[in-house]
Design a protein around this motif. Structure first.
Motif, PDB file in Angstrom:
ATOM      1  N   VAL A  13       0.835  -1.498  -0.401  1.00  0.00           N
ATOM      2  CA  VAL A  13      -0.166  -0.012   0.037  1.00  0.00           C
ATOM      3  C   VAL A  13       0.922   1.591   0.158  1.00  0.00           C
ATOM      4  CG1 VAL A  13      -1.630   1.530   1.485  1.00  0.00           C
ATOM      5  CG2 VAL A  13      -1.568  -1.052   1.328  1.00  0.00           C
ATOM      6  N   MET A  14       2.109   1.435   0.482  1.00  0.00           N
ATOM      7  CA  MET A  14       2.826   2.669   0.808  1.00  0.00           C
ATOM      8  C   MET A  14       3.467   2.797  -0.238  1.00  0.00           C
ATOM      9  SD  MET A  14       4.475   2.736   5.235  1.00  0.00           S
ATOM     10  CE  MET A  14       5.430   3.943   3.954  1.00  0.00           C
ATOM     11  N   ALA A  15       3.922   1.633  -1.457  1.00  0.00           N
ATOM     12  CA  ALA A  15       4.734   1.847  -2.507  1.00  0.00           C
ATOM     13  C   ALA A  15       3.345   2.689  -3.130  1.00  0.00           C
ATOM     14  CB  ALA A  15       5.017   0.523  -2.875  1.00  0.00           C
ATOM     15  N   LEU A  35      -5.587  -0.781   6.377  1.00  0.00           N
ATOM     16  CA  LEU A  35      -4.603  -2.113   6.502  1.00  0.00           C
ATOM     17  C   LEU A  35      -5.848  -2.440   8.571  1.00  0.00           C
ATOM     18  CD1 LEU A  35      -2.580  -4.805   6.308  1.00  0.00           C
ATOM     19  CD2 LEU A  35      -2.356  -2.615   5.183  1.00  0.00           C
ATOM     20  N   ASP A  36      -6.144  -1.531   9.266  1.00  0.00           N
ATOM     21  CA  ASP A  36      -6.633  -1.433   9.884  1.00  0.00           C
ATOM     22  C   ASP A  36      -8.193  -2.957   9.059  1.00  0.00           C
ATOM     23  OD1 ASP A  36      -7.617  -1.841  13.255  1.00  0.00           O
ATOM     24  OD2 ASP A  36      -9.167   0.147  12.689  1.00  0.00           O
ATOM     25  N   CYS A  37      -8.865  -1.793   8.420  1.00  0.00           N
ATOM     26  CA  CYS A  37     -10.054  -2.606   7.767  1.00  0.00           C
ATOM     27  C   CYS A  37      -9.907  -3.471   7.269  1.00  0.00           C
ATOM     28  CB  CYS A  37     -10.821  -1.875   6.623  1.00  0.00           C
ATOM     29  SG  CYS A  37     -10.916  -0.076   6.840  1.00  0.00           S
ATOM     30  N   GLU A  38      -8.808  -4.086   6.638  1.00  0.00           N
ATOM     31  CA  GLU A  38      -7.982  -5.733   6.752  1.00  0.00           C
ATOM     32  C   GLU A  38      -8.140  -6.309   7.414  1.00  0.00           C
ATOM     33  OE1 GLU A  38      -8.103  -6.689   3.737  1.00  0.00           O
ATOM     34  OE2 GLU A  38      -7.919  -5.412   2.463  1.00  0.00           O
ATOM     35  N   LEU A  42     -13.234  -6.390   7.393  1.00  0.00           N
ATOM     36  CA  LEU A  42     -13.833  -4.799   6.108  1.00  0.00           C
ATOM     37  C   LEU A  42     -13.467  -4.807   4.716  1.00  0.00           C
ATOM     38  CD1 LEU A  42     -14.487  -2.319   8.839  1.00  0.00           C
ATOM     39  CD2 LEU A  42     -15.797  -4.369   7.769  1.00  0.00           C
ATOM     40  N   SER A  43     -13.000  -5.576   3.640  1.00  0.00           N
ATOM     41  CA  SER A  43     -11.853  -5.536   3.299  1.00  0.00           C
ATOM     42  C   SER A  43     -12.095  -4.806   1.712  1.00  0.00           C
ATOM     43  CB  SER A  43     -11.673  -7.214   1.965  1.00  0.00           C
ATOM     44  OG  SER A  43     -13.423  -7.312   1.723  1.00  0.00           O
ATOM     45  N   PHE A  44     -13.937  -4.251   1.654  1.00  0.00           N
ATOM     46  CA  PHE A  44     -13.757  -3.207   0.484  1.00  0.00           C
ATOM     47  C   PHE A  44     -13.335  -1.377   1.054  1.00  0.00           C
ATOM     48  CE2 PHE A  44     -17.462  -3.476   3.976  1.00  0.00           C
ATOM     49  CZ  PHE A  44     -17.632  -1.616   4.066  1.00  0.00           C
ATOM     50  N   GLY A  45     -12.753  -1.696   2.474  1.00  0.00           N
ATOM     51  CA  GLY A  45     -12.222  -0.756   2.528  1.00  0.00           C
ATOM     52  C   GLY A  45     -10.967  -0.782   3.204  1.00  0.00           C
ATOM     53  N   GLY A  46     -10.509  -1.775   2.548  1.00  0.00           N
ATOM     54  CA  GLY A  46      -8.906  -2.554   2.661  1.00  0.00           C
ATOM     55  C   GLY A  46      -7.842  -1.948   1.647  1.00  0.00           C
TER      56      GLY A  46
END
Length: 330
Positions: A13-15, A35-38, A42-46
């Motif tokens: 994600v950072m890259a 990452l907190d969503c994952e 809550l993968s739709f917000g991940g």
């Protein structure tokens, strides 16, 4: 699905975020939220949301501007987000509100000119851990039809409340639409269908096609009661100065109210009473063949702990491949 270790997921994600123009610090803030969503399932917000962020930045001609506090009092502030992504603007607004609530006992902070503010429970958990109670409401582009209609007039208009408690805060966080925008975008990306009754196409005909729903309208949650709540949330978001129906993905309103329970009662005693009340709710006799009664945020906290123990998340292969492409596109 592709299993990613948590460090690898964060690095990916950072890259992708730095490749599309964010500083390392901003990329870290965004990655922590996604990452907190994952972690919470809550993968739709991940991780998929990182793709939407990159796509939105790539298709926007004007670069984002610095955040600016355009008005301020000891207990309030209004933030112009400069069209920066909401994960950054939301954290700035939260920090302002927390500082003011600690100093004055109560704070109201609004932010506008932002987009994709994420899960409001993410912000309220940080406030609750610091001993503050509060509410966040958010408005956005019209994608949801009011009860009885098939044309979009509301945003997905989430609203959340958080209260400090032990061992975990009490946080209730909902969207007021039948399906959330991130869910529809993810299903469109993966070629999946919506559930019946969630959306209409541009002609007002019920549809299971997420692409058609994005051109039409989502249904509202909770029939006429949910529609009324969605309306109120829209008005609160507009109080920040955000437009009633901004174009595209833009100008979401982010409305934060925080307060210290200690201005009304003994804060430690209140926390203990909240915890005791929560336990009484969990101890409610369940319906026949039903599961144990939960408090809001119990599922999220348990799922996060489980995922942290596992040390990895499962992400659709298409999302991982697209993120890797984004990471090298800069």
């Amino acid at each position: 699905m592709t299993a990613l270790s948590l460090p690898d997921a964060r690095a990916l994600v950072m890259a992708a975020m730095t490749a599309c123009g964010h500083s390392a610090g901003a990329a870290e803030t965004i990655a922590d939220h996604l990452l907190d969503c994952e972690l919470r399932g809550l993968s739709f917000g991940g991780l998929a949301r990182a793709l939407s962020i990159a796509e939105r930045m790539r298709t926007t001609e004007a670069p984002p501007r610095p955040l600016q506090v355009v008005s301020e009092t000891p207990v309030s502030a209004t933030v112009d987000g400069g069209d920066q992504v909401g994960y950054l603007v939301g954290m700035h607004a939260l920090r302002l509100a927390m500082a003011k609530a600690r100093a004055q006992g109560v704070a109201v902070v609004g932010a506008r000119n932002t987009w994709y503010t994420g899960m409001f429970s993410y912000y309220l958990e940080k406030a609750a851990v610091a001993g503050l109670a509060g509410m966040i409401a958010g408005s956005g582009p019209a994608v949801v039809a009011p009860h009885g209609g098939t044309e979009a007039r509301f945003g997905t208009n989430p609203i959340a409340f958080g209260v400090p408690a032990t061992p975990t805060p009490i946080i209730w966080d909902i969207g007021t639409s039948a399906v959330m925008y991130g869910e529809v975008r993810l299903k469109a990306r993966l070629g999946e269908k919506l559930a019946p009754g969630q959306a209409y196409d541009a002609t007002g005909t019920p549809t299971l096609d997420p692409a058609a729903a994005l051109e039409g309208a989502f249904g509202v949650w909770g029939a006429h009661k949910g529609s009324g709540l969605a309306l109120v949330v829209q008005l609160l978001g507009m109080m920040t100065g955000a437009a009633a129906d901004p174009p595209g993905v833009s100008d979401c309103g982010f409305f934060v109210v925080l307060f210290d329970p200690g201005v009304l009662t003994d804060r430690d005693d209140y926390r203990q009473r909240v915890a005791a009340f929560a336990e009484s709710v969990r101890a409610t006799r369940p319906i026949e063949d039903g599961h144990a009664v939960r408090m809001p945020f119990d599922r999220s906290a348990a799922r996060r702990n489980e995922t942290l123990r596992r040390g990895a998340i499962d992400v659709p292969e298409a999302v991982v491949a697209a993120l890797r492409a984004e990471a090298v596109s800069g």
